[in-house]
Design a protein around this motif. Structure first.
Motif, PDB file in Angstrom:
ATOM      1  N   GLU A 180       1.847   2.895   2.507  1.00  0.00           N
ATOM      2  CA  GLU A 180       1.522   3.824   3.593  1.00  0.00           C
ATOM      3  C   GLU A 180       2.688   4.001   4.573  1.00  0.00           C
ATOM      4  O   GLU A 180       2.901   5.083   5.098  1.00  0.00           O
ATOM      5  CB  GLU A 180       0.282   3.321   4.348  1.00  0.00           C
ATOM      6  CG  GLU A 180      -0.994   3.481   3.550  1.00  0.00           C
ATOM      7  CD  GLU A 180      -2.178   2.826   4.242  1.00  0.00           C
ATOM      8  OE1 GLU A 180      -2.009   2.370   5.397  1.00  0.00           O
ATOM      9  OE2 GLU A 180      -3.254   2.741   3.615  1.00  0.00           O
ATOM     10  N   THR A 181       3.409   2.932   4.798  1.00  0.00           N
ATOM     11  CA  THR A 181       4.486   3.012   5.796  1.00  0.00           C
ATOM     12  C   THR A 181       5.872   3.105   5.155  1.00  0.00           C
ATOM     13  O   THR A 181       6.875   3.196   5.856  1.00  0.00           O
ATOM     14  CB  THR A 181       4.472   1.750   6.691  1.00  0.00           C
ATOM     15  OG1 THR A 181       4.726   0.613   5.861  1.00  0.00           O
ATOM     16  CG2 THR A 181       3.150   1.590   7.405  1.00  0.00           C
ATOM     17  N   SER A 203       0.831  -1.209   0.000  1.00  0.00           N
ATOM     18  CA  SER A 203       0.000   0.000   0.000  1.00  0.00           C
ATOM     19  C   SER A 203       0.863   1.255   0.000  1.00  0.00           C
ATOM     20  O   SER A 203       0.398   2.328  -0.378  1.00  0.00           O
ATOM     21  CB  SER A 203      -0.895  -0.001   1.247  1.00  0.00           C
ATOM     22  OG  SER A 203      -0.108   0.261   2.405  1.00  0.00           O
TER      23      SER A 203
END
Lengths: 321, 442
Positions: free
Chosen positions: B416-417, B414
């Protein structure tokens, strides 16, 4: 998978690479190359004395035999020269480079190949011996006694005596040159041999006897001029710069970069010149200063060069004092 | 050509000739390194060709032709082009605990600690070459196949690591073909070639690290399933690391650390450090060795560990720090390689002219084979070199940052991190690059 023919060819190739190539190289360098040369070639490895100095450090050659000496500098830059009297100076030989000279010695004797570039703290020990022998008397090499040093010995002059420092006397050769016409100069003071064997202080006594009314400081300057009368040539100042300045300093004041490494403090000529006989300096240069780290230059310089060098020391002593 | 049995041995034989010449020059020639074939052609010419052209462009291709293991291999095989019957070796298995890169790391560190002497003194250099051949021959007689190359050779270790960034790979076309092929000629060997000397199963080969490009599997594969591909550079770097490969991570860190320390010692303004590294005094060298080992094994790995740990803590990415340390260590490879290319480019441009004199007079005996003996030292492109070096380093930095992002995205598709996980690593990479730029550009 066996490929017999291929393996055989490869084995031949391997043998050629591992055995043949090294054998060819060594055979060429040490067998064929010297054999093809029309005269002898001697390879000399040049390393700073701490690392071994010259190798070989003795080369023997006959009078009239042409020889090539090849000096390979392996660690630092060396300056290679051969003396005395051969006039061979190869200049700088940088690390990894080879300097070579081909010559035919005509006079039997012992010569020295040496480094004349400051290469290490022990630079002065970097010397090798070139023995030129007469084929008619191959057993011996001419060793000629030096008449100046012999005369000092005969007169029981202590070459290694401590030099006396002149105090309160400031001789200046330039002033002396200007005053020269105002004084009576006895013939002995005009004689270079007499000046060599007498100190300026002794010369002053003689000059005072002939010029009792002339102020002493004027006579001191005249003596200074007479003792440094010979104008220095570029060759002599270069000789001093290459061989002496490292310890004695560029102006002979005992303050060269190597001064800190010597056993005894190098002489500052202006301080001791007034009371020093020139033949003692001559002997010191030729023979070396015993136990002081002053090396001998008798195997490097000719008598004439050494005498001119003594004159140059006077010149340095009595200039800008 | 690659399928010919003669290809690799003949290439090795051809390279054995200059190798023998280098050893001879080291033992018999001038002790002035800059005029000795053994120093000039190994540590200037070969090193530059290896690090600037071969490793970045062709990966492990040097291992294909390297003459060091050749004598041992020929003794083992009882022939050069092709042997007959059983291998002449005790065939011992390499201890399981040593089946990693730790010995290669240690060997490289030992060479690095003495490198100022090895790189400048021909006799020492020749001793190292002979020593490497001796160890390789001895290991060939005792251990199976190319155990020396795979687990011991200090050069092969970093070539393998950096070959993962190369645009060339040896792979199988279809892994299922290998699975279905019962004979596994690539492992057992057949009448066309030997089973993989590097003890690798091509069917599972997914990284360049352990493949020595010896071309045996190209010959033995009866299914025509082994190929050499061109690929996107660095294709191996974002792949998952199987098992605990802290040895591999340390290889990347040691190489990066050395790529910073070398120019600092060789080109930096610290004459005392250079004297210590050159072993002008044993005490000084001990200080240098201690500082060197602390920097390569503690300080730089420690800083990288902190960067990885910081990234993992801030993103809660689910990886253990140890695992992340392994995975993200691949991000060090492009920058490390770029740093070595930078070092080698500068070294070659500055000192390459020595090759002209050395090829004419390889032993410093006054030969003049090609009339170039007296060519003086001339640095090439000295005006442009800093720009070239800066461009290589910045390219390496960007490639490394991209690699770390790819590793991050693999763990969190994703994204996100990813930034949080990789920002400290990017900072570590940037700091290393700035240090290198400072050393090269001042």
């Amino acid at each position: 998978m066996t490929t017999t023919r291929g393996n055989r060819a490869a084995l031949v190739m391997l043998a050629f690479i591992v055995v043949g190539v090294p054998a060819l190289i060594i055979g060429y360098q040490y067998g064929l190359r010297p054999a093809l040369a029309d005269h002898r070639v001697v390879d000399i490895e040049a390393l700073a004395p701490e690392n071994g100095g010259f190798s070989p450090d003795v080369v023997r050659v006959e009078v009239g035999e042409t020889i090539t000496l090849r000096f390979a500098a392996d660690d630092v830059t060396h300056g290679i020269a051969i003396g005395p009297g051969l006039g061979i100076d190869l200049g700088h030989v940088d690390p990894g480079h080879v300097g070579e000279v081909t010559f035919t010695p005509q006079e039997p004797g012992t010569y020295t190949y040496y480094c004349n570039t400051w290469c290490s703290a022990d630079h002065w020990r970097m010397r090798g011996v070139l023995e030129v022998v007469d084929p008619n008397s191959p057993g011996g090499v001419n060793v000629q006694l030096d008449p100046i040093i012999e005369a000092l010995g005969a007169a029981s002059v202590d070459i290694d005596s401590e030099p006396e420092v002149a105090e309160g006397i400031f001789p200046d050769r330039s002033r002396g040159e200007r005053s020269l016409d105002t004084v009576e100069v006895p013939p002995s003071l005009r004689d270079p041999d007499w000046r060599l064997s007498h100190s300026p202080a002794e010369g002053l006594e003689v000059l005072q006897a002939d010029n009792p009314d002339t102020p002493e400081d004027v006579l001191v300057d005249v003596v200074a001029y007479l003792w440094s009368e010979t104008p220095p040539t570029d060759e002599i100042s270069e000789l001093f710069a290459r061989n002496c300045a490292a310890c004695h300093g560029e102006r002979g004041r005992g303050d060269g970069p190597g001064a800190a490494t010597t056993l005894e403090e190098p002489v500052a000529y202006p301080e001791v010149s007034w009371h020093r006989r020139g033949d003692i300096w001559y002997a010191k240069i030729m023979r070396g200063g015993m136990g002081t780290d002053m090396p001998n230059f008798g195997t490097l310089f000719t008598e004439e060069e050494t005498r001119l060098l003594v004159d140059y020391l006077r010149y340095l002593s009595f200039t800008e004092s | 050509m690659l399928l010919s049995r003669a290809f690799q041995p003949v290439a090795m034989l051809i390279l054995l000739a200059p190798f023998v010449l280098a050893v001879m020059a080291g033992l018999l020639g001038t002790s002035a390194g800059n005029r000795n074939f053994g120093i000039v052609f190994v540590w200037i010419v070969w090193w530059a060709v290896l690090m600037v052209l071969l490793v970045p462009g062709l990966g492990r291709v040097w291992c294909t032709v390297c003459p060091i293991p050749a004598p041992g291999e020929w003794v083992q095989r009882r022939g050069i082009i092709g042997g007959a019957g059983r291998l002449r070796t005790r065939g011992l298995r390499w201890p399981r605990r040593l089946r990693n890169m730790w010995l290669q790391n240690a060997g490289f560190l030992v060479l690095a600690l003495f490198s100022m002497v090895i790189l400048t003194r021909p006799s020492v250099s020749a001793g190292v070459f002979v020593g490497l051949i001796g160890v390789a021959v001895g290991m060939s007689l005792l251990f199976e196949k190319r155990t020396f190359c795979r687990y011991v050779c200090p050069i092969g270790g970093f070539i393998g690591l950096y070959s993962m960034a190369a645009p060339v790979e040896l792979r199988v076309r279809d892994a299922q073909v290998c699975v279905d092929h019962r004979e596994k000629d690539c492992i057992t060997g057949n009448d066309r070639g030997y089973g993989c000397p590097w003890m690798v199963y091509p069917g599972k080969l997914d990284r360049n690290l352990d493949c020595g490009l010896c071309t045996e599997c190209l010959k033995t594969c009866t299914m025509d399933n082994v190929v050499i591909n061109l690929r996107r550079p660095g294709a191996d770097l974002a792949k998952p690391v199987r098992g605990n490969r802290i040895d591999e991570a340390f290889k990347a860190l040691i190489m990066l650390a050395c790529s910073i320390i070398y120019p600092a010692v060789l080109f930096g303004p610290w004459a005392t450090v250079k004297e210590w590294a050159a072993i002008e005094s044993f005490g000084g060298w001990l200080i240098y060795a201690a500082a060197f080992l602390i920097a390569t094994l503690v300080v730089i790995p420690g800083l990288f560990w902190l960067a990885v740990a910081g990234g993992q803590r801030s993103c809660a990415g689910g990886l253990t720090v140890r695992r992340a340390f392994n995975e993200y260590s691949h991000a060090l490879i492009p920058l490390g390689l770029a740093a070595w290319v930078t070092f080698s480019v500068g070294f070659a441009l500055t000192n390459g002219s020595y090759a002209l004199a050395a090829i004419s007079d390889p032993f410093g005996w006054g030969w003049d084979v090609f009339g170039t003996r007296d060519v003086g030292w001339t640095p090439y492109l000295s005006g442009a070199a800093p720009t070239i070096q800066a461009a290589i380093l910045i390219g390496g930095l960007l490639f490394s940052i991209r690699t770390s992002l790819r590793v991050g995205l693999r763990h969190d598709p994703s994204g996100e991190t990813t930034l949080a996980a990789t920002a400290p690593i990017a900072a570590f990479l940037l700091a290393s690059t700035l240090a290198l730029l400072w050393l090269y550009l001042g």
